[in-house]
Design a protein around this motif. Structure first.
Motif, mmCIF file in Angstrom:
data_model
loop_
_atom_site.group_PDB
_atom_site.id
_atom_site.type_symbol
_atom_site.label_atom_id
_atom_site.label_comp_id
_atom_site.label_asym_id
_atom_site.label_seq_id
_atom_site.Cartn_x
_atom_site.Cartn_y
_atom_site.Cartn_z
ATOM 1 N N ALA A 1 -4.578 -1.373 -2.116
ATOM 2 C CA ALA A 1 -3.345 -1.933 -2.662
ATOM 3 C C ALA A 1 -3.226 -1.633 -4.038
ATOM 4 C CB ALA A 1 -3.159 -3.270 -2.373
ATOM 5 N N GLY A 2 -2.004 -1.748 -4.506
ATOM 6 C CA GLY A 2 -1.636 -1.486 -5.866
ATOM 7 C C GLY A 2 -0.559 -0.572 -6.292
ATOM 8 N N PHE A 3 0.140 -0.763 -7.297
ATOM 9 C CA PHE A 3 1.400 -0.199 -7.749
ATOM 10 C C PHE A 3 1.088 1.295 -8.055
ATOM 11 C CE2 PHE A 3 3.946 1.508 -11.484
ATOM 12 C CZ PHE A 3 5.138 1.326 -10.639
ATOM 13 N N ASP A 4 1.886 2.495 -7.774
ATOM 14 C CA ASP A 4 1.848 3.537 -8.134
ATOM 15 C C ASP A 4 3.033 3.907 -8.856
ATOM 16 O OD1 ASP A 4 1.783 6.631 -7.945
ATOM 17 O OD2 ASP A 4 -0.309 6.163 -7.938
ATOM 18 N N PRO A 5 3.428 4.311 -9.957
ATOM 19 C CA PRO A 5 4.521 5.086 -10.554
ATOM 20 C C PRO A 5 5.297 5.851 -9.598
ATOM 21 C CG PRO A 5 2.822 5.901 -11.774
ATOM 22 C CD PRO A 5 2.226 4.872 -10.954
ATOM 23 N N GLN A 6 4.343 6.688 -8.718
ATOM 24 C CA GLN A 6 5.281 7.581 -7.901
ATOM 25 C C GLN A 6 6.122 7.154 -6.704
ATOM 26 O OE1 GLN A 6 3.079 11.635 -7.395
ATOM 27 N NE2 GLN A 6 1.301 10.698 -8.183
ATOM 28 N N LEU B 1 9.843 2.113 6.065
ATOM 29 C CA LEU B 1 9.472 1.359 7.213
ATOM 30 C C LEU B 1 7.921 1.490 7.685
ATOM 31 C CD1 LEU B 1 12.382 1.681 9.870
ATOM 32 C CD2 LEU B 1 11.742 -0.211 8.040
ATOM 33 N N GLY B 2 7.295 2.528 7.509
ATOM 34 C CA GLY B 2 5.818 2.864 7.622
ATOM 35 C C GLY B 2 5.055 2.330 6.630
ATOM 36 N N THR B 3 3.792 2.141 6.758
ATOM 37 C CA THR B 3 2.654 1.525 5.581
ATOM 38 C C THR B 3 1.582 1.909 6.148
ATOM 39 O OG1 THR B 3 2.102 0.060 4.109
ATOM 40 C CG2 THR B 3 2.686 -0.882 6.288
ATOM 41 N N GLU B 4 0.534 2.245 5.158
ATOM 42 C CA GLU B 4 -0.863 2.208 5.537
ATOM 43 C C GLU B 4 -1.262 1.030 5.258
ATOM 44 O OE1 GLU B 4 -1.852 7.047 4.431
ATOM 45 O OE2 GLU B 4 -1.457 5.641 2.869
ATOM 46 N N GLY B 5 -2.360 0.727 5.789
ATOM 47 C CA GLY B 5 -3.331 -0.568 5.812
ATOM 48 C C GLY B 5 -4.537 -0.519 6.265
ATOM 49 N N PRO B 6 -5.345 -1.769 6.401
ATOM 50 C CA PRO B 6 -6.591 -1.736 6.784
ATOM 51 C C PRO B 6 -6.866 -2.274 8.288
ATOM 52 C CG PRO B 6 -6.181 -3.639 5.566
ATOM 53 C CD PRO B 6 -4.771 -2.985 5.687
ATOM 54 N N VAL C 1 0.852 -1.294 -0.062
ATOM 55 C CA VAL C 1 -0.086 -0.037 0.092
ATOM 56 C C VAL C 1 0.930 1.361 -0.035
ATOM 57 C CG1 VAL C 1 -1.946 1.228 1.424
ATOM 58 C CG2 VAL C 1 -1.963 -1.142 1.281
ATOM 59 N N PRO C 2 1.111 1.662 -1.148
ATOM 60 C CA PRO C 2 2.218 2.773 -1.113
ATOM 61 C C PRO C 2 1.576 4.110 -0.405
ATOM 62 C CG PRO C 2 1.126 2.620 -3.509
ATOM 63 C CD PRO C 2 0.765 1.207 -2.487
ATOM 64 N N MET C 3 2.420 4.947 0.120
ATOM 65 C CA MET C 3 2.222 6.117 0.889
ATOM 66 C C MET C 3 2.538 7.286 0.076
ATOM 67 S SD MET C 3 3.025 5.211 4.989
ATOM 68 C CE MET C 3 2.359 6.437 5.485
ATOM 69 N N LEU C 4 1.611 8.038 -0.250
ATOM 70 C CA LEU C 4 1.981 9.205 -1.206
ATOM 71 C C LEU C 4 0.746 10.271 -0.626
ATOM 72 C CD1 LEU C 4 2.103 7.681 -4.760
ATOM 73 C CD2 LEU C 4 4.144 8.731 -2.943
ATOM 74 N N PRO C 5 1.325 11.326 -0.602
ATOM 75 C CA PRO C 5 2.486 12.083 -0.889
ATOM 76 C C PRO C 5 3.701 11.685 0.131
ATOM 77 C CG PRO C 5 1.494 13.738 -0.147
ATOM 78 C CD PRO C 5 0.379 12.692 -0.291
ATOM 79 N N ALA C 6 4.920 11.898 -0.369
ATOM 80 C CA ALA C 6 5.940 11.417 0.596
ATOM 81 C C ALA C 6 7.192 12.366 0.383
ATOM 82 C CB ALA C 6 6.400 9.961 0.243
ATOM 83 N N GLN C 7 8.047 12.650 1.300
ATOM 84 C CA GLN C 7 9.144 13.474 1.173
ATOM 85 C C GLN C 7 10.020 12.544 0.430
ATOM 86 O OE1 GLN C 7 9.476 14.063 5.536
ATOM 87 N NE2 GLN C 7 10.155 16.161 4.828
ATOM 88 N N ASP C 8 10.117 11.100 0.624
ATOM 89 C CA ASP C 8 11.341 10.200 0.184
ATOM 90 C C ASP C 8 10.659 8.973 -0.443
ATOM 91 O OD1 ASP C 8 13.890 9.167 -0.408
ATOM 92 O OD2 ASP C 8 12.943 7.728 1.552
ATOM 93 N N SER D 1 6.800 0.332 -4.881
ATOM 94 C CA SER D 1 5.411 -0.490 -4.486
ATOM 95 C C SER D 1 5.295 -1.721 -5.441
ATOM 96 C CB SER D 1 4.332 0.611 -4.951
ATOM 97 O OG SER D 1 4.304 1.015 -6.029
ATOM 98 N N ILE D 2 4.660 -2.704 -4.659
ATOM 99 C CA ILE D 2 4.357 -3.929 -5.451
ATOM 100 C C ILE D 2 3.649 -3.777 -6.689
ATOM 101 C CG2 ILE D 2 3.600 -6.372 -5.001
ATOM 102 C CD1 ILE D 2 4.314 -5.925 -1.965
ATOM 103 N N ALA D 3 3.954 -4.547 -7.675
ATOM 104 C CA ALA D 3 3.414 -4.437 -8.932
ATOM 105 C C ALA D 3 1.870 -5.034 -9.133
ATOM 106 C CB ALA D 3 4.122 -5.057 -10.145
ATOM 107 N N ASP D 4 1.692 -5.970 -8.141
ATOM 108 C CA ASP D 4 0.138 -6.541 -8.092
ATOM 109 C C ASP D 4 -0.627 -5.429 -7.784
ATOM 110 O OD1 ASP D 4 1.369 -8.722 -8.683
ATOM 111 O OD2 ASP D 4 1.324 -9.481 -6.727
ATOM 112 N N ASP D 5 -1.849 -5.692 -8.307
ATOM 113 C CA ASP D 5 -3.236 -4.665 -7.909
ATOM 114 C C ASP D 5 -3.819 -5.387 -6.706
ATOM 115 O OD1 ASP D 5 -4.839 -6.687 -8.945
ATOM 116 O OD2 ASP D 5 -5.257 -5.563 -10.700
#
Length: 481
Positions: free
Chosen positions: A233-238, A212-217, A199-206, A242-246
């Motif tokens: 879940a799902g990939f985001d190019p930014q 180490l941090g992640t969002e989730g359910p 679960v990619p976290m965006l926006p992000a400084q880096d 992030s994991i490619a699977d949706d």
């Protein structure tokens, strides 16, 4: 049955079959929030009820045209107050951010909105999300769903209590050092820390180092947990790592064949051979939870980490202080802001100032060695198990436990050392309700899966859920009308 008693999955079906209108759902949740939330302070910055009901009416009009936004169509959702929500205050629990209103949503919020949820407000957090105890000077403390005199855990404390008290159908959260797991355990709900990058976290400084941090359910049952993960879940190019699977894989059947359950091997790490001080009763409650899995045929065996825990902790400290310091540093560009930042956050920032690049690379080498050690453990086990916390819920007015069984805690987060192992290795980890102590306080069991084996972990948790109904059906404290 009251609308708020429905699981999120049942609620979604009822909405889509038009047995319940989105307006009725919103009214039911707003009424319950008005009645219950003042005692627990789980939801903060509640939005205008008239505006929320209008949004619910708009969702009903869509359904009348045969249109649905997705699984969350018309569901009320309060977003953890660390994640940006367009047009809705996002304070991070900090007085410095008291009036901040983002112009755009975070990626996770965009995904949940796209699936049809209606943002009704935020869920309370510790200041900057630091510490597994939800209190701040902007909104005050969130109180435990089973005893309002005690801590709700954190940093997703507001989310966990809102779930337990049925103020939300499902909840989002985030996890750096147990922040999805600890509050889930202390409020008798499920919390999943997904695999690193799930679960990619965006926006992000880096987007390269800060992993180490992640969002989730979070949810009251595993099916709802999987459904929400599928949306998040799902990939985001930014987020290039992030994991490619949706998320579609998480919509599959959670049923695990009995033969597969019986073949599951679970390594019980316990207190790491006495390294982790534990309050009385925690290991026993977690061992009882493991016996439920053993009753399904799982082979549960004692396991040893096979690496010196103190080495892992020292490596963890370097990673954590640098990543946390990078979040606090922008607030310290103005010197006067120091007096508005809690001492634990300042400690994290100040500790990082002397760390060299060589020290960070050494800590990264330790992390690599630890990850390889975890892979070696998974050659003999399918899952690893640990308690979710080392203490039971404590006084809501305390900042953090100063000692455990006479062992002093040398940092404000040392009492949560038990949660760092899944985080440091980037592995999926779920907190399942394990049971209660003699005072009626809940505890959770961590189940850690192989790299990116989130779905298999959900399946094991679903099998556990079927034999843990005595724990799951235990109601939190009820607010008198």
């Amino acid at each position: 049955m009251d609308i708020t008693d429905l699981s999120a999955s049942a609620l979604s079906v009822a909405i889509h079959e038009r047995r319940i209108s989105c307006r009725e759902v919103m009214q039911a949740y707003l009424e319950r929030t008005q009645w219950v939330n003042p005692r627990f302070n789980a939801i903060v910055n509640l939005q205008n009820p008239a505006d929320l009901l209008q949004q619910a009416d708009d969702r009903d009009v869509m359904l009348a045209r045969g249109e649905s936004m997705g699984w969350m169509h018309g569901m009320p959702q309060a977003i953890k107050d660390l994640s940006n929500t367009a047009g809705v205050r996002t304070t991070l629990g900090s007085p410095l951010m008291r009036d901040f209103v983002p112009a755009t949503d975070s990626l996770m919020v965009r995904r949940m909105k796209a699936a049809g949820c209606i943002v009704i407000g935020k869920t309370n957090v510790p200041e900057f999300g630091l510490g597994s105890h939800t209190f701040n000077t902007v909104f005050g403390p969130t109180r435990n769903a089973f005893d309002p005199a005690l801590s709700a855990g954190g940093s997703s404390g507001g989310a966990a209590v809102a779930l337990a008290q049925r103020l939300l159908p499902v909840a989002d959260g985030s996890d750096f050092m147990g922040s999805l797991r600890n509050p889930a355990a202390w409020n008798n709900v499920f919390g999943l820390r997904p695999s690193q990058g799930r679960v990619p976290m965006l926006p992000a400084q880096d987007v390269w180092i800060s992993q180490l941090g992640t969002e989730g359910p979070m949810a009251r049952n595993v099916q709802d947990l999987a459904q929400l993960l599928a949306i998040q879940a799902g990939f985001d190019p930014q987020a290039p790592l992030s994991i490619a699977d949706d998320g579609q894989r998480f919509l599959g059947s959670l049923h695990m064949e009995a033969t597969n359950v019986a073949r599951a091997r679970i390594g019980w790490l316990g207190d790491l051979g006495g390294h982790l001080p534990m309050e009385a009763g925690i290991l026993e409650v977690c061992e009882q939870a493991l016996q439920r899995l053993a009753g399904l045929g799982c082979r549960v065996e004692p396991a040893a980490l096979g690496m010196e825990p103190s080495r892992i902790w020292e490596g963890w400290l370097v990673w954590r202080k640098l990543l946390v310091a990078s979040r606090i540093a922008p607030f310290l560009l103005k010197a006067d802001n120091r007096r508005h930042i809690k001492p634990e956050a300042l400690w994290e920032h100040d500790q990082a100032q002397g760390v060299t690049g060589a020290q960070f690379m050494s800590a990264s080498t330790t992390r690599t060695a630890f990850y390889l050690r975890m892979l070696a453990l998974f050659e003999g086990y399918d899952y690893l198990a640990l308690p979710v916390a080392q203490v039971w819920p404590f006084d809501v007015d305390a900042r953090w436990p100063q000692q455990i069984n006479g062992v002093p805690m040398d940092t404000y987060h040392r009492w949560m050392e038990v949660v760092i192992y899944a985080t440091f290795a980037g592995l999926p980890c779920i907190s399942v309700p394990a049971g209660f102590n003699a005072d009626g306080l809940p505890m959770g069991l961590q189940l850690i899966g192989r790299p990116q084996a989130d779905f298999a972990l959900l399946q094991l948790a679903h099998a556990y859920e079927q034999v843990a109904q005595d724990v799951l059906q235990r109601a939190p404290i009820q607010q008198a009308r």
